[in-house]
Scaffold this active site. Sequence first.
Site, short mmCIF file in Angstrom:
data_model
loop_
_atom_site.label_atom_id
_atom_site.label_comp_id
_atom_site.label_asym_id
_atom_site.label_seq_id
_atom_site.Cartn_x
_atom_site.Cartn_y
_atom_site.Cartn_z
CG HIS A 122 -6.33 -5.61 2.35
ND1 HIS A 122 -6.98 -4.43 2.03
CD2 HIS A 122 -7.30 -6.43 2.84
CE1 HIS A 122 -8.26 -4.55 2.30
NE2 HIS A 122 -8.48 -5.75 2.79
CG ASP A 172 -1.91 -1.12 1.23
OD1 ASP A 172 -1.68 -2.12 0.55
OD2 ASP A 172 -2.93 -1.00 1.95
CG HIS A 174 -3.21 3.87 1.92
ND1 HIS A 174 -4.51 3.89 1.46
CD2 HIS A 174 -3.02 2.63 2.44
CE1 HIS A 174 -5.07 2.72 1.68
NE2 HIS A 174 -4.19 1.93 2.27
CG ASP A 201 -5.39 -0.09 -0.84
OD1 ASP A 201 -6.30 -0.20 -1.69
OD2 ASP A 201 -5.53 -0.43 0.35
CG ASN A 211 -9.38 -2.13 -0.11
OD1 ASN A 211 -8.15 -2.07 -0.16
ND2 ASN A 211 -10.06 -1.70 0.94
CG HIS A 212 -8.57 2.45 -0.19
ND1 HIS A 212 -9.20 3.50 0.46
CD2 HIS A 212 -8.30 1.53 0.76
CE1 HIS A 212 -9.28 3.22 1.75
NE2 HIS A 212 -8.75 2.03 1.96
#
Length: 639
Positions: free
Chosen positions: A311, A120, A122, A148, A180-181
């Site tokens: 995740h 990730d 982010h 992500d 998933n984002h």
Amino acid sequence: MASPATQTANAIAAINNRSNLVIPEIDFTQHQLENGEIVSTTERVIKDVQAPAMYVPTDDQFWSKVDKTKPDIAFLKNHFYREGRLTEEQALYILEKGGELLRSEPNLLEVDAPITVCGDIHGQYYDLMKLFEVGGNPADTRYLFLGDYVDRGYFSIECVLYLWSLKMWYPDTLFLLRGNHECRHLTDYFTFKLECKHKYSETVYNACMESFCNLPLAAVMNKQFLCIHGGLSPELHTLDDLRSINRFREPPTQGLMCDILWADPLEDFGSEKTNENFLHNHVRGCSYFFTYNAACQFLERNNLLSIIRAHEAQDAGYRMYRKTKTTGFPSVMTIFSAPNYLDVYSNKAAVLKYESNVMNIRQFNCTPHPYWLPNFMDVFTWSLPFVGEKITDMLIAILNCCTKEELEEEDEEFPLNAPEPTDAESAAERRQIIKNKILAVGRMSRVFSLLREESERVSELKSISGSNALPAGMLASGAEGIKEAIQGFEDARKSDIENERLPPDIIDPDEDKPASPSASPIMPATPEEIPSEIPYDSPITGTPRTPISSAIASGSPGSPGTPTSPSIGGPPLTAWRPGHGRRTSLGTTKTSPSTRRRSLENTMHLIRDVVGGKDAQGDGQLERLAEVISSPTKGGQGE
């Protein structure tokens, strides 16, 4: 007892006497800091910090001198590092061309070693730059990102544009998977949509969403490792199941596509007390926990060595799970590449470098980044409640310009021309009017004070750990005192656990349709090498929280006898069974920036209480002041 006319005259005299005070001259070009240092207000206080880029690049700056159809990577890297922005046309070009390359790739990529696998990101652009220092120059290093790229951090659009530009330059050596984002539902609920609208436009946001739908879902690395964002699914039997997914759409809230984006290893992975392979994921509010047996059976069935996924935030930046009995290799590996996640987790980040059948983990620490006010607020909006509160304080001070003793003084110099009120009822009515006006000013002061307090808490992440041991607002607040209340990674993780759930449907005030998957159309530190595993018997801790509300609409049930993902609901650790249907959501989150809507409603409710006189925190001193001024006959009796 002085008459009302005398008191009025005394008050006017006190005001006139004080008007002769000399106002000191203030040099606003200089400011004294708390440590006594004098700084200039017309220059940058910290001169060694580079000023932000205040311009958008020209076409000559944007396009590469080597290939006029591609952006200049070196320029973009530095421009984004200085918080620079592109023109909307330039941003849309990168998203379109990068999206075309992603769309041409299959659901399941096949990538070779040597390669660097990353977890990730982010929206932590400055840490992404550090990642490339640790992992190697993308020009001569093969990369696989596990998704992500956006949300939570305030530099998500820079991450997307830079990675998509790298994809344009290195389409055969830089690979991007979906997390998933990367969907409308989560980006609207968290920060990415707000960021796009603030820095660019909703057109750019929509282009990002279309491009996200083109991202591949999984990769097989060196014919040995399955690389995905989330985890396994009861619907995933062979790799061909991944190839058959229609990925060009918003992720559903159940089924195979949902599970490979949302699933997690069970909290006590490797030492389960159940014979089930899949259990309801109460932490995420959708999908499953998969067990050690499920992982081993899948690996054996597909002749693979291990599952590499992202995740989940990890304190060390990675985690190796229990080894398989047949190969002695960790059955699952988690990689997380966002150091000091949310600026409070204090975790390290890691990347996995696989070369010549040797796997190394490279860790790195966070890089300082520019500060943003909550929800990209400008300083004038942020400071308005503070200014309003001070103005009302000044107004109250004017009303309280003289003491009770000064009001009661007898002075023959002031003629008593005002007639005494003869009607007691009329006098009481006048006193009540004066009192109400003073109380109204006081309530307005309370309103501004309330707005100031709410502004201070806009970004605060409220702790919902049953004990309330951690103060509200710890995870996104810039206050050092609040940050100090978090003792470590686990404190931060437990306080932020609600944000790991699938969010509820929310409706933007500017839009008519809910921002949910169903509403979206289907769209075609010095790095060091360390041992490649850690003890796998330490469980992942994760405490289920009390649900807040039920808000997810039902999805389509699976066909009879077909395993389908239970999106949300049910008691923890409920085993899947055939016909296990989708249930309504047990969870939502109060702590993401999207709660600006609910926070605003709460603030307005508090303001109505204050204005309506229902506020229990009313100012008793103001009440007494209003009573003294409006009821001069009682002035000598009160304090």
